[in-house]
Design a protein around this motif. Structure first.
Motif, PDB file in Angstrom:
ATOM      1  N   UNK A 111      32.104  48.655 -23.204  1.00 22.92           N
ATOM      2  CA  UNK A 111      32.480  50.079 -23.280  1.00 22.92           C
ATOM      3  C   UNK A 111      31.240  50.964 -23.197  1.00 22.92           C
ATOM      4  N   UNK A 112      30.191  50.572 -23.890  1.00 24.13           N
ATOM      5  CA  UNK A 112      28.949  51.346 -23.817  1.00 24.13           C
ATOM      6  C   UNK A 112      28.425  51.376 -22.389  1.00 24.13           C
ATOM      7  N   UNK A 113      28.537  50.253 -21.685  1.00 23.22           N
ATOM      8  CA  UNK A 113      28.108  50.229 -20.291  1.00 23.22           C
ATOM      9  C   UNK A 113      28.918  51.179 -19.425  1.00 23.22           C
ATOM     10  N   UNK A 114      30.214  51.289 -19.669  1.00 23.68           N
ATOM     11  CA  UNK A 114      31.040  52.207 -18.888  1.00 23.68           C
ATOM     12  C   UNK A 114      30.708  53.658 -19.207  1.00 23.68           C
ATOM     13  N   UNK A 115      30.377  53.957 -20.462  1.00 22.20           N
ATOM     14  CA  UNK A 115      29.948  55.319 -20.783  1.00 22.20           C
ATOM     15  C   UNK A 115      28.632  55.639 -20.083  1.00 22.20           C
ATOM     16  N   UNK A 116      27.775  54.645 -19.957  1.00 18.75           N
ATOM     17  CA  UNK A 116      26.524  54.852 -19.212  1.00 18.75           C
ATOM     18  C   UNK A 116      26.814  55.094 -17.734  1.00 18.75           C
ATOM     19  N   UNK A 117      27.808  54.382 -17.188  1.00 19.39           N
ATOM     20  CA  UNK A 117      28.194  54.608 -15.790  1.00 19.39           C
ATOM     21  C   UNK A 117      28.695  56.032 -15.599  1.00 19.39           C
ATOM     22  N   UNK A 118      29.529  56.497 -16.536  1.00 24.00           N
ATOM     23  CA  UNK A 118      30.021  57.885 -16.456  1.00 24.00           C
ATOM     24  C   UNK A 118      28.849  58.862 -16.512  1.00 24.00           C
ATOM     25  N   UNK A 119      27.926  58.635 -17.421  1.00 22.50           N
ATOM     26  CA  UNK A 119      26.782  59.530 -17.561  1.00 22.50           C
ATOM     27  C   UNK A 119      25.943  59.564 -16.293  1.00 22.50           C
ATOM     28  N   UNK A 120      25.656  58.391 -15.726  1.00 25.24           N
ATOM     29  CA  UNK A 120      24.834  58.352 -14.516  1.00 25.24           C
ATOM     30  C   UNK A 120      25.554  58.977 -13.334  1.00 25.24           C
ATOM     31  N   UNK A 121      26.857  58.714 -13.209  1.00 25.98           N
ATOM     32  CA  UNK A 121      27.613  59.286 -12.091  1.00 25.98           C
ATOM     33  C   UNK A 121      27.679  60.801 -12.182  1.00 25.98           C
ATOM     34  N   UNK A 122      27.930  61.321 -13.373  1.00 25.33           N
ATOM     35  CA  UNK A 122      27.945  62.776 -13.536  1.00 25.33           C
ATOM     36  C   UNK A 122      26.584  63.375 -13.221  1.00 25.33           C
ATOM     37  N   UNK A 123      25.536  62.695 -13.624  1.00 26.02           N
ATOM     38  CA  UNK A 123      24.193  63.223 -13.389  1.00 26.02           C
ATOM     39  C   UNK A 123      23.845  63.217 -11.904  1.00 26.02           C
ATOM     40  N   UNK A 124      24.135  62.106 -11.224  1.00 21.93           N
ATOM     41  CA  UNK A 124      23.697  61.962  -9.831  1.00 21.93           C
ATOM     42  C   UNK A 124      24.633  62.656  -8.851  1.00 21.93           C
ATOM     43  N   UNK A 125      25.922  62.664  -9.134  1.00 23.59           N
ATOM     44  CA  UNK A 125      26.880  63.191  -8.166  1.00 23.59           C
ATOM     45  C   UNK A 125      27.263  64.639  -8.461  1.00 23.59           C
ATOM     46  N   UNK A 126      27.685  64.910  -9.678  1.00 22.96           N
ATOM     47  CA  UNK A 126      28.264  66.217  -9.981  1.00 22.96           C
ATOM     48  C   UNK A 126      27.182  67.249 -10.292  1.00 22.96           C
ATOM     49  N   UNK A 127      26.324  66.937 -11.241  1.00 23.00           N
ATOM     50  CA  UNK A 127      25.321  67.929 -11.657  1.00 23.00           C
ATOM     51  C   UNK A 127      24.370  68.248 -10.506  1.00 23.00           C
ATOM     52  N   UNK A 128      23.960  67.227  -9.787  1.00 20.79           N
ATOM     53  CA  UNK A 128      23.062  67.485  -8.655  1.00 20.79           C
ATOM     54  C   UNK A 128      23.747  68.365  -7.618  1.00 20.79           C
ATOM     55  N   UNK A 129      25.041  68.115  -7.340  1.00 17.50           N
ATOM     56  CA  UNK A 129      25.776  68.941  -6.375  1.00 17.50           C
ATOM     57  C   UNK A 129      25.953  70.364  -6.861  1.00 17.50           C
ATOM     58  N   UNK A 130      26.279  70.535  -8.136  1.00 17.16           N
ATOM     59  CA  UNK A 130      26.451  71.886  -8.683  1.00 17.16           C
ATOM     60  C   UNK A 130      25.140  72.662  -8.626  1.00 17.16           C
ATOM     61  N   UNK A 131      24.057  72.012  -8.979  1.00 17.47           N
ATOM     62  CA  UNK A 131      22.757  72.690  -8.951  1.00 17.47           C
ATOM     63  C   UNK A 131      22.387  73.106  -7.532  1.00 17.47           C
ATOM     64  N   UNK A 132      22.589  72.209  -6.567  1.00 20.86           N
ATOM     65  CA  UNK A 132      22.261  72.543  -5.176  1.00 20.86           C
ATOM     66  C   UNK A 132      23.153  73.663  -4.663  1.00 20.86           C
ATOM     67  N   UNK A 133      24.450  73.619  -4.973  1.00 21.68           N
ATOM     68  CA  UNK A 133      25.358  74.676  -4.521  1.00 21.68           C
ATOM     69  C   UNK A 133      24.983  76.017  -5.137  1.00 21.68           C
ATOM     70  N   UNK A 134      24.653  76.027  -6.422  1.00 19.22           N
ATOM     71  CA  UNK A 134      24.271  77.275  -7.071  1.00 19.22           C
ATOM     72  C   UNK A 134      23.021  77.865  -6.430  1.00 19.22           C
ATOM     73  N   UNK A 135      22.054  77.034  -6.140  1.00 24.11           N
ATOM     74  CA  UNK A 135      20.838  77.518  -5.506  1.00 24.11           C
ATOM     75  C   UNK A 135      21.119  78.083  -4.124  1.00 24.11           C
ATOM     76  N   UNK A 136      21.955  77.387  -3.362  1.00 18.88           N
ATOM     77  CA  UNK A 136      22.290  77.859  -2.006  1.00 18.88           C
ATOM     78  C   UNK A 136      23.061  79.171  -2.056  1.00 18.88           C
TER      79      UNK A 136
END
Length: 632
Positions: A111-136
């Motif tokens: 379960x801890x590993x899956x929470x880490x997967x969620x954290x990494x996916x949100x960081x690499x996919x969602x947050x990075x996309x939101x930051x780039x879109x906001x800047x653009x």
């Protein structure tokens, strides 16, 4: 008829929905900020800025959530690590409850590993996309507002030019009107000369000309202003506002996609989390209280029977001394029974400590127990002996298969010498026969231990209870199999106390030490510092061990013939080695030696080489200093 009406109504409703969707799409296409909000430039600028701020706020929310997920996963892993079974608790792992708890910890770690997967996916996919879109979006908005401000500045400049031309025209027109009035008054005034009248006329003509020029300029500026204003509000400004609209729609669409994407990240691990939950449920359902109860009985069952009823002692018919001895015997027996049943582990450790100077028949194994497990309760002793016999039988079967394979290989080599040298297999066969013979001897020995252990009456309260027989004129003699034989003294029949018994045991051991006997049955050590590496008497079942067993007079003992160990292979010295400790031998770089005992995990290998006196030099060398080639 009703079916036809229902079908017609359904087709009508579907066509109406289609028409409504088309009208909505058409209305949405007609509705644009450039047409509908042409005069709300400032409000649109504020709205787009708030929208991008909302996007940044969502990004901050995701960052905080990622931090929480990461911290949660880390704390889960730390929790699992803190509650992992300790080494001293490994003996409890056979219980179903402890096995279920270990499986629970494993699932929580997943379960801890899956929470880490969620954290990494949100960081690499969602947050990075939101930051780039906001800047653009901020860059595009800034450019749109800059273009809109430039267009507004051009329109303002043109309106200023028009206003200035209009004021010039108004002033010139008033001046021309005054000049015409002056000329008319001068022409009607008979007191003025013709020259003065002509001067007023020229001034009037000049002012009229200036008024006409200002009028033309005003008309020209008005036309330019109208054209620019029409173009500004119909084309230029709507284009900028439409770009702002596209920018805001892009932000809104991105907001939707990122929220859905974050939910998809969570959903992607949901099946694995569900399997973890199923594993936890399965672990809980695997707990069997009856099985654990049976395992507790198997572990702690001593085989002793509860003490019998204490008989009535009539003091008037018995000797007071004998009554006192009998009372002492019963109390001692009950005490030992309690120790044998409730504190078997602690008793085992005490026997290992206080029996250091005991005879070779009671030598200790690596785990601190006696070789024949005579320090354990009867039931536990039989189980240990049965497990040891099963282990020896398995080793005998493996060694027998290995010997059969070597014999087949030797036959093949003898039939075709090009495949290999039969003599190399001969050495391995001799070694295999030696190992097999030793295993069979050990098997026979432990079978004898088991037979004697099975013959011990279960009614005895504890193995130590036989000591009470000393008070009845008997002396107990302990043998390597853990049994106690009662020998009646034929002499004076004087009872030996505990002190004399311990003293006699110590004297026997001192005599053995002075005669060079070794109390350890194995007689070998993996470390060269033991000093046994160069002695053939250190082999199991030979030399000092056999002499010691014969000296102490065992009822049954086994004797093996001393043989030179067959080589397991050859080795080549990679580096020179100076023997600085007892049991090791020096070697030169490039020297070839015979390997007679492989590394047992302590970093030393036992080797030998021929010396000048037609003998062998044996000893230990560092495993990292040689390159071994073992025989097949």
């Amino acid at each position: 008829m009703l079916a036809l009406l229902a079908g017609g109504s359904s087709r009508t409703s579907s066509s109406n929905k289609l028409a409504e969707s088309e009208n909505a799409a058409q209305n949405s296409n007609n509705m644009s900020w450039g047409n509908e909000l042409w005069d709300q430039n400032e409000n649109l600028a504020i709205h787009t800025n708030r929208g991008i701020d909302a996007l940044d706020k969502y990004a901050n929310f995701l960052r905080d959530r990622v931090a929480i997920e990461t911290e949660y996963a880390g704390k889960l892993r730390r929790l699992v690590k803190n509650y992992q079974p300790k080494k001293k608790e490994e003996e409890d792992n056979e219980f179903t409850s402890m096995q279920a708890f270990r499986n629970l910890l494993k699932e929580v770690g997943d379960l801890a590993g899956q929470r880490e997967v969620v954290s990494e996916s949100l960081q690499l996919q969602i947050i990075a996309g939101v930051t780039l879109l906001s800047k653009t979006l901020r860059e595009e908005r800034k450019k749109c507002l800059s273009d809109g401000a430039s267009l507004q500045q051009n329109l303002t400049t043109q309106l200023s030019s028009l206003d200035r031309a209009k004021r010039n025209y108004e002033k010139a027109y008033r001046d021309s009107e005054k000049a015409v009035d002056s000329y008319k008054r001068a022409d009607m005034d008979l007191n003025l000369s013709r020259a003065e009248v002509e001067r007023y006329k020229n001034v009037m003509t000049s002012k009229i000309q200036q008024s006409d020029d200002a009028k033309n300029e005003y008309a020209n500026q008005l036309q330019k202003t109208n054209n620019l204003q029409q173009q500004h509000y119909s084309m230029l400004l709507p284009a900028v506002l439409n770009r702002l609209q596209e920018l805001d729609e892009k932000r809104t669409r991105g907001f939707r996609e990122f929220i859905v994407g974050a939910a998809d990240v969570e959903s992607s691990v949901a099946p694995i989390i569900a399997r973890c939950m199923e594993g936890i449920v399965k672990a809980g359902e695997s707990i069997n209280e009856k099985e654990d109860t049976f395992k507790v009985i198997e572990r702690y069952q001593s085989g002793f029977t509860p003490p019998r009823d204490i008989p009535f002692e009539d003091l008037s018919k018995c000797d007071p001394d004998s009554v006192q001895d009998s009372h002492y015997s019963n109390s001692t027996s009950n005490h030992l029974t309690m120790r044998g049943t409730m504190s078997a582990n602690k008793l085992k450790k005490r026997v290992g400590i206080f029996n250091i100077f005991g005879s070779n028949k009671n030598s200790l194994t690596a785990d601190g127990q006696k070789e024949d497990f005579s320090d354990l309760p009867p039931n536990q002793r039989r189980k240990k002996l049965q497990a040891k016999i099963a282990e020896l039988q398995q080793k005998i079967a493996q060694e027998t298969n290995a010997r059969d394979g070597l014999m087949k290989m030797k036959i093949v080599y003898e039939a075709n010498s090009s495949l290999g040298n039969p003599m190399t297999v001969e050495g391995q066969l001799n070694e295999s026969e030696h190992k097999l013979e030793k295993l069979k001897v050990d098997l026979k020995k432990y079978q004898g231990f088991l037979e004697k252990a099975s013959q011990v009456p279960v009614a005895t309260s504890s193995p130590q209870a036989n000591r009470n027989q000393l008070q009845n004129g008997h002396r107990t003699s302990r043998h390597s199999n853990g049994s106690a034989d009662d020998h009646h003294d034929d002499g004076d029949d004087q009872p030996d106390d505990a002190g004399s018994l311990s003293r006699s045991d110590s004297e026997d051991n001192v005599a053995q030490i002075q005669n060079g006997h070794n109390n350890n049955n194995n007689g070998s050590s993996a470390s060269p510092e033991s000093g046994l590496g160069t002695s053939h008497t250190s082999l199991p079942g030979s030399g000092q061990g056999s002499a010691n067993e014969n000296a102490i007079g065992e009822d049954t003992y086994y004797e093996t013939e001393v043989e030179t160990l067959n080589p397991l292979g050859t080795c080549k010295a990679l580096y020179p080695f100076e023997a600085s400790s007892e049991g090791s031998i020096p070697m030169n770089e490039g020297e070839e030696l015979q390997v007679i005992e492989i590394d047992q995990g302590d970093g030393w290998t036992r080797v030998r080489r021929a010396n000048n006196s037609n003998g062998w030099d044996e000893g230990f060398v560092p495993t990292s200093y040689i390159e071994c080639t073992l025989y097949a």
